[in-house]
Design a protein around this motif. Structure first.
Motif, PDB file in Angstrom:
ATOM      1  N   GLN A 187       0.858  -1.183   0.000  1.00 45.93           N
ATOM      2  CA  GLN A 187       0.000   0.000   0.000  1.00 45.93           C
ATOM      3  C   GLN A 187       0.893   1.231   0.000  1.00 45.93           C
ATOM      4  OE1 GLN A 187      -3.243   0.175   2.872  1.00 45.93           O
ATOM      5  NE2 GLN A 187      -3.086  -2.014   3.274  1.00 45.93           N
ATOM      6  N   SER A 188       0.384   2.329  -0.541  1.00 46.98           N
ATOM      7  CA  SER A 188       1.117   3.585  -0.445  1.00 46.98           C
ATOM      8  C   SER A 188       1.139   4.047   1.009  1.00 46.98           C
ATOM      9  CB  SER A 188       0.453   4.665  -1.317  1.00 46.98           C
ATOM     10  OG  SER A 188       0.488   4.291  -2.673  1.00 46.98           O
ATOM     11  N   CYS A 189       2.190   4.760   1.384  1.00 47.80           N
ATOM     12  CA  CYS A 189       2.305   5.189   2.780  1.00 47.80           C
ATOM     13  C   CYS A 189       3.217   6.411   2.879  1.00 47.80           C
ATOM     14  CB  CYS A 189       2.862   4.054   3.644  1.00 47.80           C
ATOM     15  SG  CYS A 189       4.445   3.432   3.048  1.00 47.80           S
ATOM     16  N   LYS A 226       2.885   2.465  -3.656  1.00 49.45           N
ATOM     17  CA  LYS A 226       2.609   1.034  -3.635  1.00 49.45           C
ATOM     18  C   LYS A 226       3.425   0.339  -4.726  1.00 49.45           C
ATOM     19  CE  LYS A 226      -1.179  -2.264  -4.436  1.00 49.45           C
ATOM     20  NZ  LYS A 226      -2.622  -2.400  -4.716  1.00 49.45           N
ATOM     21  N   GLY A 227       3.987  -0.836  -4.390  1.00 46.25           N
ATOM     22  CA  GLY A 227       4.732  -1.618  -5.364  1.00 46.25           C
ATOM     23  C   GLY A 227       6.191  -1.225  -5.513  1.00 46.25           C
ATOM     24  N   LYS A 228       6.668  -0.335  -4.632  1.00 48.40           N
ATOM     25  CA  LYS A 228       8.079   0.078  -4.679  1.00 48.40           C
ATOM     26  C   LYS A 228       8.888  -0.731  -3.666  1.00 48.40           C
ATOM     27  CE  LYS A 228       7.474   3.086  -7.892  1.00 48.40           C
ATOM     28  NZ  LYS A 228       8.037   2.861  -9.242  1.00 48.40           N
ATOM     29  N   THR A 229      10.120  -1.003  -4.006  1.00 46.65           N
ATOM     30  CA  THR A 229      10.970  -1.850  -3.164  1.00 46.65           C
ATOM     31  C   THR A 229      11.876  -1.008  -2.260  1.00 46.65           C
ATOM     32  OG1 THR A 229      12.670  -1.967  -4.882  1.00 46.65           O
ATOM     33  CG2 THR A 229      11.002  -3.705  -4.857  1.00 46.65           C
ATOM     34  N   TYR A 250      14.795   6.623   6.237  1.00 44.49           N
ATOM     35  CA  TYR A 250      13.382   6.914   6.474  1.00 44.49           C
ATOM     36  C   TYR A 250      12.634   5.644   6.879  1.00 44.49           C
ATOM     37  CZ  TYR A 250      14.625  11.196   4.013  1.00 44.49           C
ATOM     38  OH  TYR A 250      15.223  12.367   3.642  1.00 44.49           O
ATOM     39  N   TRP A 251      11.443   5.841   7.476  1.00 53.81           N
ATOM     40  CA  TRP A 251      10.654   4.726   8.006  1.00 53.81           C
ATOM     41  C   TRP A 251       9.343   4.590   7.251  1.00 53.81           C
ATOM     42  CZ3 TRP A 251      12.133   1.663  12.258  1.00 53.81           C
ATOM     43  CH2 TRP A 251      13.315   2.068  12.907  1.00 53.81           C
ATOM     44  N   VAL A 252       8.885   3.351   7.102  1.00 48.45           N
ATOM     45  CA  VAL A 252       7.570   3.037   6.532  1.00 48.45           C
ATOM     46  C   VAL A 252       6.920   1.958   7.400  1.00 48.45           C
ATOM     47  CG1 VAL A 252       8.130   3.636   4.144  1.00 48.45           C
ATOM     48  CG2 VAL A 252       8.600   1.324   4.980  1.00 48.45           C
ATOM     49  N   PRO A 253       5.582   1.893   7.410  1.00 45.13           N
ATOM     50  CA  PRO A 253       4.912   0.835   8.165  1.00 45.13           C
ATOM     51  C   PRO A 253       5.049  -0.511   7.469  1.00 45.13           C
ATOM     52  CG  PRO A 253       3.294   2.148   6.998  1.00 45.13           C
ATOM     53  CD  PRO A 253       4.614   2.820   6.778  1.00 45.13           C
ATOM     54  N   LEU A 254       5.342  -1.538   8.232  1.00 47.31           N
ATOM     55  CA  LEU A 254       5.366  -2.912   7.709  1.00 47.31           C
ATOM     56  C   LEU A 254       4.036  -3.595   8.007  1.00 47.31           C
ATOM     57  CD1 LEU A 254       8.940  -3.877   8.969  1.00 47.31           C
ATOM     58  CD2 LEU A 254       8.304  -2.979   6.720  1.00 47.31           C
ATOM     59  N   VAL A 255       3.547  -3.377   9.242  1.00 45.58           N
ATOM     60  CA  VAL A 255       2.201  -3.796   9.639  1.00 45.58           C
ATOM     61  C   VAL A 255       1.591  -2.619  10.389  1.00 45.58           C
ATOM     62  CG1 VAL A 255       0.814  -5.340  11.069  1.00 45.58           C
ATOM     63  CG2 VAL A 255       2.760  -6.247   9.810  1.00 45.58           C
ATOM     64  N   TYR A 256       0.389  -2.209   9.982  1.00 46.13           N
ATOM     65  CA  TYR A 256      -0.262  -1.076  10.630  1.00 46.13           C
ATOM     66  C   TYR A 256      -1.751  -1.367  10.754  1.00 46.13           C
ATOM     67  CZ  TYR A 256      -1.617   3.744  11.681  1.00 46.13           C
ATOM     68  OH  TYR A 256      -2.128   4.865  12.286  1.00 46.13           O
ATOM     69  N   LYS A 257      -2.274  -1.253  11.972  1.00 44.71           N
ATOM     70  CA  LYS A 257      -3.679  -1.546  12.270  1.00 44.71           C
ATOM     71  C   LYS A 257      -4.079  -2.925  11.743  1.00 44.71           C
ATOM     72  CE  LYS A 257      -5.238   3.239  12.631  1.00 44.71           C
ATOM     73  NZ  LYS A 257      -6.169   4.283  12.155  1.00 44.71           N
ATOM     74  N   ASN A 258      -3.191  -3.894  12.026  1.00 43.96           N
ATOM     75  CA  ASN A 258      -3.404  -5.309  11.682  1.00 43.96           C
ATOM     76  C   ASN A 258      -3.405  -5.575  10.170  1.00 43.96           C
ATOM     77  OD1 ASN A 258      -3.576  -6.459  14.305  1.00 43.96           O
ATOM     78  ND2 ASN A 258      -5.619  -5.577  14.510  1.00 43.96           N
ATOM     79  N   GLU A 259      -2.939  -4.636   9.369  1.00 52.16           N
ATOM     80  CA  GLU A 259      -2.838  -4.835   7.932  1.00 52.16           C
ATOM     81  C   GLU A 259      -1.378  -4.838   7.505  1.00 52.16           C
ATOM     82  OE1 GLU A 259      -5.073  -2.186   5.520  1.00 52.16           O
ATOM     83  OE2 GLU A 259      -6.972  -2.580   6.544  1.00 52.16           O
ATOM     84  N   MET A 260      -0.989  -5.830   6.700  1.00 52.92           N
ATOM     85  CA  MET A 260       0.361  -5.886   6.187  1.00 52.92           C
ATOM     86  C   MET A 260       0.557  -4.784   5.145  1.00 52.92           C
ATOM     87  SD  MET A 260       2.371  -9.058   4.353  1.00 52.92           S
ATOM     88  CE  MET A 260       2.389 -10.050   5.853  1.00 52.92           C
ATOM     89  N   ARG A 261       1.588  -3.976   5.318  1.00 49.93           N
ATOM     90  CA  ARG A 261       1.853  -2.872   4.395  1.00 49.93           C
ATOM     91  C   ARG A 261       3.089  -3.123   3.522  1.00 49.93           C
ATOM     92  NH1 ARG A 261      -1.371   1.639   5.815  1.00 49.93           N
ATOM     93  NH2 ARG A 261      -3.072   0.798   7.062  1.00 49.93           N
TER      94      ARG A 261
END
Length: 267
Positions: A187-189, A226-229, A250-261
């Protein structure tokens, strides 16, 4: 609500000597067996001398309190094997998991209601601490155990039930992220300056050209598409959320609100 980290070291008479951090092979879950307590109150108790016991961490609804440094031996899982082990199935790791090679986490019971049971918040915080230590000391899920598994003590009592224990371990299975590997966003974040939400987004115009190519929002906070490595450099946990630091810092969510990101990039 963010969990507060505290340090209130036990009296030196209540724990053992130093050890190499590389010797840590197990994480052991306990319960305090109190009806209505906190991490702070337990840590304070062990600041008095001659308690003859200790734990590395005490966890409650809003805090994690360190009582014994990880590079010291806590007196948590020693003692004789319980006589009912043959009946209960406990003590299977007796002599294998020891005070010397384990980190012990005590779960408090913040709700005084006549029952000995950790709250959902406490269990979430304990799971987050487990995952942090698993990552830090390269401990597999099979080595996250109960005091019951070491010498048969009925601890934590509410994890004596195999289903309840499996449900707790499922919290840890959801966050099986490993540093040094490449992941792809599902997902985008927002890009973050540090782990967690809040006023920590990164302006798009402050990014390097290489990072900009994977983002959008040219005139505001950078959104990682979304879809970027990205290459996972570090993992940290806040409650049941998992956050990953990229090579860029920088930081991104891996799991957020029980959803895999983010998911592992399959070759």
């Amino acid at each position: 609500m963010e969990v507060t980290r505290k340090t209130a070291l036990a009296h030196k008479s209540n724990f053992g000597g130093t050890r190499a951090l590389s010797s840590i092979r197990y994480i052991v879950l306990h319960y305090t067996a109190n009806d209505g307590d906190s991490g702070e109150s337990n840590a304070k108790y062990f600041q008095k001398p001659n308690r003859n016991a200790s734990a590395h961490y005490f966890v409650d609804d809003d805090s994690i309190t360190q009582s014994v440094p990880d590079n010291f031996i806590a007196w948590s899982v020693g003692g004789k094997k319980y006589t009912d082990c043959e009946k209960t199935g406990g003590g299977k790791l007796y002599g294998t998991a020891t005070n010397a090679n384990s980190v012990s986490i005590e779960m408090c019971d913040t709700k005084k209601d006549g029952k000995l049971q950790a709250t959902e918040k406490t269990m979430k915080n304990a799971a987050a601490l487990c995952m942090e230590l698993m990552e830090k000391y390269h401990i597999d899920l099979s080595r996250v155990i109960r005091h019951f598994d070491v010498n048969g003590k009925h601890c934590p009592a509410y994890f004596m039930d195999a289903t309840a224990w499996e449900e707790f371990k499922n919290r840890l299975r959801k966050h099986k992220y490993k540093t040094g590997q490449t992941y792809i966003t599902t997902q985008s974040c927002y890009l973050r300056k540090n782990a967690g939400t809040g006023k920590n987004t990164v302006p798009y115009n402050s990014l390097s050209e290489a990072v900009r190519k994977k983002c959008r929002n040219a005139f505001g906070p950078a959104v990682f598409k979304k879809g970027k490595t990205f290459h996972l450099r570090k993992v940290t946990y806040i409650g049941e959320d998992a956050w990953g630091q990229m090579k860029s810092g920088y930081w991104v969510p891996l799991v957020y609100k029980n959803e895999m990101r983010a998911d592992i990039l399959k070759k």
